[in-house]
Design a protein around this motif. Sequence first.
Motif, PDB file in Angstrom:
ATOM      1  N   ARG A 113     -13.969 -25.860  18.022  1.00  0.00           N
ATOM      2  CA  ARG A 113     -14.211 -25.214  16.720  1.00  0.00           C
ATOM      3  C   ARG A 113     -15.316 -24.167  16.851  1.00  0.00           C
ATOM      4  O   ARG A 113     -16.405 -24.440  17.346  1.00  0.00           O
ATOM      5  N   VAL A 114     -15.014 -22.962  16.419  1.00  0.00           N
ATOM      6  CA  VAL A 114     -15.958 -21.849  16.504  1.00  0.00           C
ATOM      7  C   VAL A 114     -16.425 -21.453  15.108  1.00  0.00           C
ATOM      8  O   VAL A 114     -15.618 -21.324  14.176  1.00  0.00           O
ATOM      9  N   ALA A 115     -17.750 -21.317  14.956  1.00  0.00           N
ATOM     10  CA  ALA A 115     -18.336 -20.849  13.701  1.00  0.00           C
ATOM     11  C   ALA A 115     -19.436 -19.849  14.021  1.00  0.00           C
ATOM     12  O   ALA A 115     -20.286 -20.109  14.884  1.00  0.00           O
ATOM     13  N   PHE A 116     -19.406 -18.723  13.372  1.00  0.00           N
ATOM     14  CA  PHE A 116     -20.370 -17.651  13.637  1.00  0.00           C
ATOM     15  C   PHE A 116     -20.357 -17.259  15.115  1.00  0.00           C
ATOM     16  O   PHE A 116     -21.400 -17.092  15.747  1.00  0.00           O
ATOM     17  N   PRO A 144     -19.133 -21.954  19.531  1.00  0.00           N
ATOM     18  CA  PRO A 144     -18.615 -23.316  19.333  1.00  0.00           C
ATOM     19  C   PRO A 144     -19.652 -24.140  18.564  1.00  0.00           C
ATOM     20  O   PRO A 144     -20.853 -24.042  18.854  1.00  0.00           O
ATOM     21  N   ILE A 145     -19.210 -24.914  17.608  1.00  0.00           N
ATOM     22  CA  ILE A 145     -20.172 -25.670  16.801  1.00  0.00           C
ATOM     23  C   ILE A 145     -20.932 -26.699  17.638  1.00  0.00           C
ATOM     24  O   ILE A 145     -22.025 -27.127  17.264  1.00  0.00           O
ATOM     25  N   GLY A 146     -20.377 -27.077  18.789  1.00  0.00           N
ATOM     26  CA  GLY A 146     -21.082 -28.001  19.669  1.00  0.00           C
ATOM     27  C   GLY A 146     -22.334 -27.415  20.286  1.00  0.00           C
ATOM     28  O   GLY A 146     -23.149 -28.146  20.858  1.00  0.00           O
ATOM     29  N   SER A 147     -22.505 -26.105  20.186  1.00  0.00           N
ATOM     30  CA  SER A 147     -23.709 -25.472  20.730  1.00  0.00           C
ATOM     31  C   SER A 147     -24.881 -25.552  19.763  1.00  0.00           C
ATOM     32  O   SER A 147     -26.022 -25.266  20.140  1.00  0.00           O
TER      33      SER A 147
END
Length: 342
Positions: free
Chosen positions: A245-248, A251-254
């Motif tokens: 999942r990518v946001a801004f 990846p949101i895991g970052s």
Amino acid sequence: MYLALTDEQSFLQEAAQDALSRLPTREEARAALDGEAVPSRWDLAVEAGWTGLLSGEEVDGVGLGAYEALLVLECCGRVLADAHLLGHLPAAAVLEAAGSDTALRRALASGQRRAALVDARLGERSRALTLVGRGSEVEITGEVRSVVDADGADVFVVVGESEDGTRMAAIVEAGEGMSVRPQEAYDATRALATVSFAGAAGRMLELSAAQLEIGCALQRALLAAESVGAADACLTMARDYAVDRVAFARPIGSYQAIKHKIVEMLRHVEGSRSLLVAAGQAWDRKDLPGFVLAAAAARVASTEALDYSAPENIFIHGGVGATWEHDCSLYYRRAELSRRLA
């Protein structure tokens, strides 16, 4: 202590994972919420030999230990599969400790018959079980709610108290003097029932005070293993989604907040799994008090692991995780019900 699985344990775990991966268990769990029946996986347990994991080789059982059974239940918990082993294996273990009724033990080991454990300390107790002994025969009265895998069992190992408070155990055949009423559950994949005895006749089991604790402790350990498997599945789902999942443009895991949640899920899972190892070690060295203690500790830790991991999995998935169609909610249901089982 097991610092790594033996070849035999690895083969057992891989075989269980492979067999269960071919079944649409999550799809069946979702369909059960719409009223469809959950298919029994008892046939798979029989075919794979899981029904005889704790039975001795003299009754054609596999003759393995509790840790091997915990590995199988962890695999079942990961995919929400119910093979009715939570009731069967503890009951079989009590009979193995008593060492009596070779024909019955052989039938249980082969899966020709299915057993369930009825202990007043498990489930939601409404009336204590009273066992009145008359020689080798026992008369049983009382009721226990939320008995795991009672519906469909044809042999019951009952653990209760005599009129003077002494712990006792007996074998009861399904039939006259008792009733099994299935219960609806928040987690549709969990088979629960209310078991009532009204003067049912049973056969007394000769067991020491320590041996009377085997069934209850083993069921708690097996429930813990199932919860660890379910929590680990939540961890895997959350990690994979956080990577994809990518946001801004990232990846949101970052993001640190998501990292912390996933690491905390991992900490809960691995901490609980280490207590399962301790339980298996105590069983192998025949340290029954140690096994009882480790099983209780594993049960508490695994409950916390699933209680944390299931809702955090939904949080990490965001809005899609809360939808009826997503698997996240299935594990949340398992967490809510498992917490209420002793």
